[in-house]
Design an enzyme around this catalytic site. Structure first.
Site, mmCIF file in Angstrom:
data_model
loop_
_atom_site.group_PDB
_atom_site.id
_atom_site.type_symbol
_atom_site.label_atom_id
_atom_site.label_comp_id
_atom_site.label_asym_id
_atom_site.label_seq_id
_atom_site.Cartn_x
_atom_site.Cartn_y
_atom_site.Cartn_z
ATOM 1 N N HIS A 72 7.109 -1.118 -2.057
ATOM 2 C CA HIS A 72 6.290 -1.941 -3.084
ATOM 3 C C HIS A 72 6.217 -1.300 -4.500
ATOM 4 O O HIS A 72 5.874 -0.250 -4.305
ATOM 5 C CB HIS A 72 4.784 -2.212 -2.565
ATOM 6 C CG HIS A 72 4.739 -3.292 -1.323
ATOM 7 N ND1 HIS A 72 3.668 -3.940 -1.093
ATOM 8 C CD2 HIS A 72 5.882 -4.209 -0.782
ATOM 9 C CE1 HIS A 72 3.775 -4.811 -0.109
ATOM 10 N NE2 HIS A 72 5.071 -4.947 -0.026
ATOM 11 N N TYR A 200 -5.928 -6.848 -3.418
ATOM 12 C CA TYR A 200 -7.367 -6.392 -3.172
ATOM 13 C C TYR A 200 -8.485 -7.383 -3.873
ATOM 14 O O TYR A 200 -8.350 -7.624 -5.224
ATOM 15 C CB TYR A 200 -7.349 -4.881 -3.913
ATOM 16 C CG TYR A 200 -6.775 -3.978 -3.051
ATOM 17 C CD1 TYR A 200 -7.561 -3.075 -2.238
ATOM 18 C CD2 TYR A 200 -5.468 -3.593 -3.274
ATOM 19 C CE1 TYR A 200 -6.727 -2.163 -1.550
ATOM 20 C CE2 TYR A 200 -4.632 -2.660 -2.499
ATOM 21 C CZ TYR A 200 -5.307 -1.712 -1.684
ATOM 22 O OH TYR A 200 -4.840 -0.997 -1.187
ATOM 23 N N PRO A 292 -10.570 3.587 3.743
ATOM 24 C CA PRO A 292 -9.358 3.128 3.793
ATOM 25 C C PRO A 292 -9.135 2.215 2.403
ATOM 26 O O PRO A 292 -7.673 1.881 2.227
ATOM 27 C CB PRO A 292 -9.341 2.091 5.056
ATOM 28 C CG PRO A 292 -10.597 1.680 5.041
ATOM 29 C CD PRO A 292 -11.570 2.758 4.660
ATOM 30 N N LYS A 296 -5.246 6.335 1.852
ATOM 31 C CA LYS A 296 -5.086 7.722 1.757
ATOM 32 C C LYS A 296 -5.187 8.420 2.784
ATOM 33 O O LYS A 296 -4.624 9.742 3.095
ATOM 34 C CB LYS A 296 -6.104 8.418 0.653
ATOM 35 C CG LYS A 296 -5.805 7.871 -0.827
ATOM 36 C CD LYS A 296 -4.412 8.363 -1.239
ATOM 37 C CE LYS A 296 -4.065 7.512 -2.306
ATOM 38 N NZ LYS A 296 -2.545 7.467 -2.758
ATOM 39 N N TYR A 384 -2.500 5.753 -6.751
ATOM 40 C CA TYR A 384 -2.148 5.060 -5.611
ATOM 41 C C TYR A 384 -0.985 5.507 -4.997
ATOM 42 O O TYR A 384 -0.983 5.654 -3.808
ATOM 43 C CB TYR A 384 -2.282 3.510 -5.926
ATOM 44 C CG TYR A 384 -2.166 2.737 -4.839
ATOM 45 C CD1 TYR A 384 -3.441 1.897 -4.404
ATOM 46 C CD2 TYR A 384 -1.067 2.228 -4.211
ATOM 47 C CE1 TYR A 384 -3.388 1.091 -3.468
ATOM 48 C CE2 TYR A 384 -0.986 1.482 -3.061
ATOM 49 C CZ TYR A 384 -2.327 0.813 -2.800
ATOM 50 O OH TYR A 384 -2.235 -0.191 -1.710
#
Length: 389
Positions: A72, A200, A292, A296, A384
């Site tokens: 991704h 998200y 979550p 990580k 990220y």
């Protein structure tokens, strides 16, 4: 029994460390309290940082990940004003890999079997001894019979509830914790993912996440109160609430199906310092827990493994006796960076019970900056995809 490194815990952290050490010529014995079937039945994370992907390849366990994993280059953020994308390639020229932790663990078990590594499962009453001296050992019972492993070093990869962290004296341990007033209700379904990349969602009804494990296996989450119970949520209730929180265009094409697994995960941040006591080194969830939201948990375990693997090989193979002295500080520097990012993501995307109108406006302003400022997206992308080592 005798070995150079005794590893407590047969999850991905323990397996990955064992695999790397054995390939370097360092003998290990891995002890796990559960059966292999139990370990492989756990439903966990599915987003791998670029450095975790590279470490799996270095361990000789990345072939199936490279074939079946989903690279991704970005993710999506949904707000009351619409949805926008954070491009990782634009922000930091990196990407992540979507590949389920269950599959990664299976690959590591297969890699361990291929090299003949020693794994003892269903070990009861695991205890650590003499870790502050020169001759540490591990005792346990297997099929009712007492067993003992004498070793040079112990790696505690046995999770939050394992025996390793409590072995460090309470007067030495400094523990930091933040408990969040909500949890994630998660559902795994054999359906097409809602989108090509993760979504998200910040919504007035609460946070939601549309994720996936493969092209035909989806993982979804919704924010629920801490008091929520799985049995109070039917599949129909879950899908209905998820649709309300996702963008209308996504909800309209969402494929609905039966749940394979459904569970609630509480959210907390936790760090225990130091991560070394004598010849004991704690790794992964034994030392830290992250919400979550930032994906990580598994990746921090992998970075701990990398630091400890480098230190053990430098000490055992090259005689660099000071290498192990730096393990805890090196690992904790990266842990706190990831802890900050996970806290930020959680604070940005969830609705808190005591959230004021001012707090909501701050969230909206932060999301607006992510949408309009390339520098803000670049900072998120760097965190990220994984902070540098």
């Amino acid at each position: 029994m005798k070995t150079q490194v005794a590893i407590i815990g047969g999850g991905p952290a323990g397996l990955l460390l064992s695999q790397l050490l054995n390939r370097a010529g360092i003998a290990t014995i891995l002890v796990e309290k559960h059966s292999r079937a139990h370990v492989l039945a756990r439903i966990r994370a599915g987003v791998l940082e670029q450095s975790t992907v590279e470490l799996m390849r270095e361990a000789g366990a990345g072939a199936r990940m490279d074939r079946e994993g989903l690279p991704h280059d970005g993710c999506n953020l949904s707000t009351a004003h619409g949805m926008f994308r954070v491009d990782f390639s634009e922000g930091c020229n990196a990407q992540v890999m979507v590949y389920g932790q269950t599959e990664l663990t299976k690959d590591l078990y297969d890699a361990q079997d291929a090299i003949g590594a020693t794994i003892i499962d269903e070990a009861e009453d695991v205890a650590l001894h003499g870790v502050d001296g020169d001759a540490p050992s591990v005792t346990f019972r297997k099929n009712g019979a007492p067993q003992r492993i004498d070793c040079d070093y112990i790696a505690g990869c046995d999770g939050f509830h394992g025996a390793s962290r409590p072995t460090i004296p309470a007067g030495v341990r400094h523990e930091f914790e933040k408990v969040y007033p909500f949890g994630w209700l998660g559902l795994l379904s054999p359906t097409r993912p809602a989108a090509k990349e993760l979504i998200y969602a910040n919504h007035p009804r609460g946070f939601a996440l549309a994720s996936m494990r493969s092209h035909s296996l989806s993982r979804y989450y919704i924010q629920v109160p801490s008091s929520a119970r799985v049995e109070d949520w039917s599949d129909e209730d879950f899908w209905g609430e998820l649709k309300r929180r996702l963008p209308a265009s996504v909800a309209a094409t969402l494929e609905i199906g039966p749940s394979i697994e459904k569970s609630i995960a509480p959210l907390r941040s936790f760090v225990s310092e130091p991560m070394r006591w004598g010849r004991l080194f704690i790794v992964g969830d034994a030392a830290h827990i992250v919400p979550p939201t930032g994906a990580k948990g598994l990746n921090l375990a992998a970075s701990d493994v990398r630091y400890l693997y480098e230190a053990l090989t430098a000490t055992i193979l090259n005689g660099d006796v000071q290498a192990l002295d730096h393990y805890s500080d090196r690992a904790l520097t990266r842990i706190w960076g990831a802890m900050r990012f996970s806290w930020w993501m959680t604070s940005l995307l969830h609705r808190f019970p005591d959230q004021s109108d001012f707090d909501q406006k701050i969230q909206e302003s932060e999301l607006h900056q992510l949408e309009t400022l390339q520098s803000a997206r670049a900072t998120m992308a760097i965190n990220y995809t994984g902070l540098p080592y």
